[in-house]
Design a protein around this motif. Structure first.
Motif, PDB file in Angstrom:
ATOM      1  N   TYR A   1       0.820  -1.224   0.000  1.00 61.31           N
ATOM      2  CA  TYR A   1       0.000   0.000   0.000  1.00 61.31           C
ATOM      3  C   TYR A   1       0.848   1.266   0.000  1.00 61.31           C
ATOM      4  O   TYR A   1       0.323   2.366  -0.100  1.00 61.31           O
ATOM      5  CB  TYR A   1      -0.930   0.003   1.224  1.00 61.31           C
TER       6      TYR A   1
ATOM      7  N   LEU B   1      -0.773   1.593   7.971  1.00 59.63           N
ATOM      8  CA  LEU B   1      -2.230   1.467   7.940  1.00 59.63           C
ATOM      9  C   LEU B   1      -2.789   1.652   9.338  1.00 59.63           C
ATOM     10  O   LEU B   1      -2.224   1.158  10.319  1.00 59.63           O
ATOM     11  CB  LEU B   1      -2.646   0.099   7.395  1.00 59.63           C
TER      12      LEU B   1
ATOM     13  N   CYS C   1      -8.804   0.303   1.418  1.00 59.93           N
ATOM     14  CA  CYS C   1      -7.475   0.753   1.010  1.00 59.93           C
ATOM     15  C   CYS C   1      -7.061  -0.037  -0.218  1.00 59.93           C
ATOM     16  O   CYS C   1      -6.986  -1.270  -0.181  1.00 59.93           O
ATOM     17  CB  CYS C   1      -6.474   0.536   2.142  1.00 59.93           C
TER      18      CYS C   1
ATOM     19  N   ILE D   1       2.361  -3.924   8.636  1.00 62.20           N
ATOM     20  CA  ILE D   1       1.722  -2.770   9.271  1.00 62.20           C
ATOM     21  C   ILE D   1       2.558  -2.334  10.468  1.00 62.20           C
ATOM     22  O   ILE D   1       2.968  -3.160  11.287  1.00 62.20           O
ATOM     23  CB  ILE D   1       0.288  -3.111   9.729  1.00 62.20           C
TER      24      ILE D   1
ATOM     25  N   TRP E   1      -9.108  -0.467   6.799  1.00 58.77           N
ATOM     26  CA  TRP E   1      -7.826   0.193   7.023  1.00 58.77           C
ATOM     27  C   TRP E   1      -7.722   1.443   6.161  1.00 58.77           C
ATOM     28  O   TRP E   1      -8.228   1.469   5.048  1.00 58.77           O
ATOM     29  CB  TRP E   1      -6.666  -0.732   6.664  1.00 58.77           C
ATOM     30  N   LYS E   2      -7.033   2.477   6.689  1.00 58.93           N
ATOM     31  CA  LYS E   2      -6.732   3.671   5.898  1.00 58.93           C
ATOM     32  C   LYS E   2      -5.225   3.918   5.923  1.00 58.93           C
ATOM     33  O   LYS E   2      -4.539   3.632   6.903  1.00 58.93           O
ATOM     34  CB  LYS E   2      -7.494   4.885   6.427  1.00 58.93           C
ATOM     35  N   ARG E   3      -4.712   4.455   4.821  1.00 56.59           N
ATOM     36  CA  ARG E   3      -3.293   4.740   4.651  1.00 56.59           C
ATOM     37  C   ARG E   3      -2.984   6.098   5.286  1.00 56.59           C
ATOM     38  O   ARG E   3      -3.657   7.084   5.009  1.00 56.59           O
ATOM     39  CB  ARG E   3      -3.008   4.760   3.140  1.00 56.59           C
TER      40      ARG E   3
END
Length: 196
Positions: free
Chosen positions: A26, A72, A80, A124, A48-50
């Motif tokens: 990602y 993340l 994502c 992560i 999940w968000k970056r």
């Protein structure tokens, strides 16, 4: 602070050995695949968000002046988008080295953008690792990214290349694009993005 996670990741074999694993990227893994793989497919993970909340003391910064790179953060209902690579098991050692500064190798469900699902690995960096920087105002993060560089190059290149890769995937990531826009103050015309 550097946080070497290689030993932890070596002990963690989350998927049965089947001759290959799916790996979800990602951040720089989207555009810099310097590891062997059989195929790559655009994919997404959910929940999940970056965010540029992880410190980079070994690639895009130094221990004295860490850069900011993507990790993340849990976010229910959020998707994502990134790139999934089908890799041989022997690729995990070099990947553990590349992601050693605070990133743990976890398993996650994947959804391929061209259809189908799978299970894969993802690195992560959680908030409890010593290299975690956490949130900050966009201008402050952009200033830090603009001023840092490390063995893998300028931190700004990481951000700009990630933004380009996300556009190529057709992905709209407000956090990444806001940082990209803010960094133009320090490097005018560096992104090549035409703004209205």
């Amino acid at each position: 602070m550097v946080a070497d996670t290689r030993a932890i990741n070596r002990q963690h074999q989350p998927l049965p050995d089947q001759g290959h694993h799916w790996l979800f990227g990602y951040g720089s893994l989207i555009y810099k695949a310097d590891f062997p793989y059989f195929e790559c497919r655009p994919a997404a993970i959910h929940g999940w968000k970056r965010r540029f909340w992880q410190g980079s003391h070994d690639h895009r910064g130094t221990p004295e002046a860490p850069g900011r790179v993507a990790t993340l953060i849990e976010a229910p209902g959020v998707r994502c988008v990134g790139m999934a690579y089908r890799i041989p098991p022997e690729a995990l050692g070099p990947l553990d080295l590349r992601e050693k500064n605070g990133y743990l190798r976890l398993t996650t469900p994947l959804r391929f953008l061209d259809g189908g699902e799978g299970r894969g690995l993802v690195y992560i960096a959680t908030a409890d690792n010593p290299a975690f920087l956490g949130p900050a105002p966009i201008p402050e993060m952009a200033r830090q990214i603009a001023s840092c560089s490390g063995p893998s190059g300028p931190n700004s290149d990481y951000l700009i290349e990630l933004a380009r890769a996300l556009r190529a995937l057709g992905e709209e990531d407000r956090h990444v694009f806001a940082l990209e826009e803010a960094i133009e103050e320090f490097f005018p015309h560096s992104t090549g993005v035409v703004r209205p």
